[in-house]
Design an enzyme around this catalytic site. Structure first.
Site, PDB file in Angstrom:
ATOM      1  CB  THR A 187      34.034  23.166  -5.730  1.00  0.00           C
ATOM      2  OG1 THR A 187      34.816  22.307  -6.568  1.00  0.00           O
ATOM      3  CG2 THR A 187      33.472  24.293  -6.564  1.00  0.00           C
ATOM      4  CD  GLU A 331      30.358  25.885  -8.029  1.00  0.00           C
ATOM      5  OE1 GLU A 331      30.019  25.931  -6.826  1.00  0.00           O
ATOM      6  OE2 GLU A 331      30.694  24.834  -8.598  1.00  0.00           O
ATOM      7  CE  LYS A 445      18.945  10.244 -11.988  1.00  0.00           C
ATOM      8  NZ  LYS A 445      20.206  10.263 -11.241  1.00  0.00           N
ATOM      9  CD1 TRP A 450      14.172  10.350 -10.905  1.00  0.00           C
ATOM     10  CD2 TRP A 450      14.468  12.538 -10.550  1.00  0.00           C
ATOM     11  NE1 TRP A 450      14.889  10.838 -11.968  1.00  0.00           N
ATOM     12  CE2 TRP A 450      15.093  12.196 -11.771  1.00  0.00           C
ATOM     13  CE3 TRP A 450      14.542  13.861 -10.111  1.00  0.00           C
ATOM     14  CZ2 TRP A 450      15.760  13.118 -12.566  1.00  0.00           C
ATOM     15  CZ3 TRP A 450      15.198  14.785 -10.904  1.00  0.00           C
ATOM     16  CH2 TRP A 450      15.812  14.424 -12.116  1.00  0.00           C
TER      17      TRP A 450
HETATM   18  P1  ADP Z   1      30.571  20.911  -2.699  1.00  0.00           P
HETATM   19  O1  ADP Z   1      29.686  20.988  -3.928  1.00  0.00           O
HETATM   20  O2  ADP Z   1      31.895  20.363  -3.002  1.00  0.00           O
HETATM   21  O3  ADP Z   1      29.888  20.243  -1.518  1.00  0.00           O
HETATM   22  P2  ADP Z   1      29.828  23.540  -1.895  1.00  0.00           P
HETATM   23  O4  ADP Z   1      30.065  23.924  -0.487  1.00  0.00           O
HETATM   24  O5  ADP Z   1      29.972  24.554  -2.924  1.00  0.00           O
HETATM   25  O6  ADP Z   1      30.807  22.382  -2.201  1.00  0.00           O
HETATM   26  O7  ADP Z   1      28.396  22.851  -1.956  1.00  0.00           O
HETATM   27  C1  ADP Z   1      27.283  23.378  -2.608  1.00  0.00           C
HETATM   28  C2  ADP Z   1      26.171  22.397  -2.550  1.00  0.00           C
HETATM   29  O8  ADP Z   1      25.765  22.154  -1.196  1.00  0.00           O
HETATM   30  C3  ADP Z   1      24.904  22.837  -3.220  1.00  0.00           C
HETATM   31  O9  ADP Z   1      24.972  22.651  -4.611  1.00  0.00           O
HETATM   32  C4  ADP Z   1      23.865  21.947  -2.554  1.00  0.00           C
HETATM   33  O10 ADP Z   1      23.826  20.655  -3.141  1.00  0.00           O
HETATM   34  C5  ADP Z   1      24.390  21.817  -1.157  1.00  0.00           C
HETATM   35  N1  ADP Z   1      23.667  22.745  -0.274  1.00  0.00           N
HETATM   36  C6  ADP Z   1      24.086  23.928   0.193  1.00  0.00           C
HETATM   37  N2  ADP Z   1      23.173  24.477   1.005  1.00  0.00           N
HETATM   38  C7  ADP Z   1      22.124  23.628   1.059  1.00  0.00           C
HETATM   39  C8  ADP Z   1      20.854  23.623   1.724  1.00  0.00           C
HETATM   40  N3  ADP Z   1      20.477  24.604   2.524  1.00  0.00           N
HETATM   41  N4  ADP Z   1      20.041  22.569   1.500  1.00  0.00           N
HETATM   42  C9  ADP Z   1      20.401  21.554   0.701  1.00  0.00           C
HETATM   43  N5  ADP Z   1      21.584  21.495   0.066  1.00  0.00           N
HETATM   44  C10 ADP Z   1      22.441  22.511   0.236  1.00  0.00           C
END
Ligand code: ADP
Length: 552
Positions: A187, A331, A445, A450
């Protein structure tokens, strides 16, 4: 009673063989920055993949489930590595070339990568790291770049083309257990330390089939997909595997990811589809506004990785590039949801636009539930907001624990019954559309209520003078936390904070109590290694007093 069906494993080698035979004339086009781009057919890639596997096995001794890492841009050699490494039974580990060097070294050591295939243009990054990469014995260099940077390195250095030259163009791919590791990806650590996710042959195979469904990306061999999302970012969202199933052609930008070259690629190569995070598209939009090009071929754009601002979607629509919004994580392979409005909705209507702005619907193989703060299950009523949890055949059930160690299942990431806790907060409508309001860690918060940082950002970015805006929570004596708006103004703009604040209330429909009172102008929003807003950095800068904040 058992079924009477054949139990044939779902393997990456099958996708490769299918693509290189049935879709042998499809192409990977790699941008070279000057002159004609390089074109390689799927049949050629199939042959070179076999050669690479022979070289890795016979010359470098790669055996069993050893990890072979790539430190590469999106290009055809990277596609070859994508197929050769897992098909021979080893594990492809794509390295994120934008990570801070210490993190990159930590990851290579944690995954115990024995071989790294690197682009020559990335040797300035790799060479100084090598003394810290204990398990690495071989570096294979592909593409242009100064090899002398590796002089004196304590690893064996190989030239990609020399290594594969003369090797047999077929390989007797082993029949592996479909559940074995095929690829791994850490990640990007937006909210914490990087964690290793290990994909199986089966998970990648099933995910590829989903990507190809008409209600997902739904491309065919008539399409050319501009794969801007890096191959190190969740397997380029599964595109290279999916394309070998259907013969979709791929346009790979290599290291030319700036808006200018991207616009030129679109104008000259005429892709029909493209995939990338919103920040890339914001850059392209500014470029197209400054220097209009013919981008009429590009009719479908997949945007994910962070929320797609409505203003961006509208601007792209005007250019004829229809945005399809999707949500996913490292994930989740990554496809978790994709926003194709239901059939009954009128095309071009406000209702349709509202559907397209959601994160989208879950495919059949992704089960979802919302969990409230006390662990209670929340209804899919479009109103109850909770943490999204998912499970399915391409969703991680654990993280890589390191060589010889058991996988880890941290409590904050996995529920007791094995679902992935996404850390994303949102609602789900009765017809299954997910709307994310924020990341749990980014939500503001304020006095027990929120405030969604994403909602404030989207509303701000709809202002004509705002290029980018990020909103973070900052400590507040009275309310616990309050939003701080950090704004990047377009060149020459002089809009005042009070005007932006009124715009949020009047045009953005933001409730009065949610309006930020702390404001600052910044030059650009800090970005993570995969181009997302890096709110950790903004929070730190605020805490250190490094931002010039005005209170209104
Ligand atoms: P990291 O968590 O390190 O940024 P990832 O690429 O796995 O790496 O990121 C996943 C996260 O990206 C998701 O849990 C979410 O918070 C955000 N995310 C992905 N796609 C979207 C989307 N279309 N809209 C909002 N958030 C998104």
């Amino acid at each position: 009673m058992l079924s009477t069906m054949q139990d044939v494993p779902l393997l990456i080698s099958r996708i490769l063989t299918h693509g290189s035979v049935i879709h042998g004339t499809s192409q990977v086009i790699t941008w070279t920055g000057e002159g004609e781009p390089e074109r390689r057919s799927y049949a050629e890639i199939g042959a070179r993949t076999a050669q690479l596997a022979h070289a890795l096995r016979e010359d470098l001794g790669v055996d069993g489930d050893e990890r072979v890492a790539t430190l590469m841009w999106n290009n055809s050699e990277h596609v070859e590595a994508y197929f050769a490494i897992p098909s021979m039974g080893a594990v492809l580990h794509t390295l994120n070339l934008r990570l801070p060097p210490e993190q990159l070294a930590w990851i290579v050591n944690h995954a115990a990568d024995r071989v790294i295939i690197a682009n020559g243009s990335l040797l300035p990054l790799l060479a100084p790291l090598l003394p810290h990469l204990k398990p690495v014995e071989h570096v294979v260099v592909a593409g242009p770049g100064d090899r002398s940077l590796l002089a004196g390195a304590s690893v064996q250095v190989h030239e990609y083309e020399d290594l594969i030259a003369g090797k047999p163009t077929t390989y007797d791919w082993p029949e592996l257990d479909e559940r074995t590791a095929a690829a791994m990806c850490y990640t990007s650590g937006t909210t914490g330390d990087p964690k290793g996710v290990v994909y199986s042959h089966r998970s990648i195979y099933l995910h590829s089939m989903q990507i190809n469904m008409a209600q997902s990306m739904g491309l065919t061999d008539e399409d050319l997909s501009l794969v801007v999302v890096p191959q190190f970012h969740v397997n380029a969202w599964g595109v290279p595997h999916a394309t070998f199933m259907t013969g979709v052609n791929m346009l790979m930008p290599d290291r030319f990811l700036q808006p200018g070259p991207l616009a030129e690629m679109i104008e000259t190569q005429k892709p029909t589809h493209a995939a990338a995070v919103p920040t890339i598209w914001q850059g392209l939009l500014a470029e197209l506004n400054a220097r209009p090009r013919d981008v009429s071929s590009l009719t479908q754009v997949t945007i994910g990785g962070s929320a797609c601002p409505p203003a961006l979607m509208q601007a792209f629509d005007k250019l004829g590039m229809r945005v399809c919004h999707a949500w996913g994580m490292t994930e989740t392979s990554p496809l978790g949801t994709i926003a194709r409005p239901p059939a009954h909705v009128e095309a071009g209507s406000d209702v349709e636009f509202a559907y397209r702005l959601t994160q989208g619907r879950f495919p059949a193989s992704v089960e979802a539930r919302l969990t409230g703060p006390g662990g209670e299950r929340l209804p899919w009523d479009g109103e109850s907001a909770g943490e999204l949890e998912v499970r399915g055949p391409w969703i991680a059930g654990a993280y890589y624990g390191g060589q010889g160690a058991e996988p880890t299942r941290p409590d904050d990431k996995f529920s007791e019954d094995g679902w992935l806790k996404t850390g994303d907060v949102g609602t789900i409508s009765p017809d299954g559309f997910l709307t994310l309001t924020d990341r749990a860690k980014d939500v503001i918060k304020s006095g027990g209520e929120w405030i969604s940082s994403v909602e404030l950002e989207n509303a701000l970015m709809a202002h004509p003078d705002v290029a980018e805006a990020a909103v973070v929570a900052v400590p507040d004596e009275k309310w616990g936390e309050r939003p701080l708006a950090t704004v990047v103004l377009k060149e020459g703009a002089t809009t005042e904070f009070a005007a932006l604040r009124s715009f949020l209330a009047d045009e953005g429909g933001i409730a009065k109590w949610q309006l930020p009172e702390r404001w600052t102008i910044i030059e650009s929003v800090p970005k993570t290694s995969v181009g997302k807003f890096d709110k950790k950095v903004l929070r730190r800068q605020y805490a250190e007093g490094a931002l010039d904040v005005t209170q209104i």
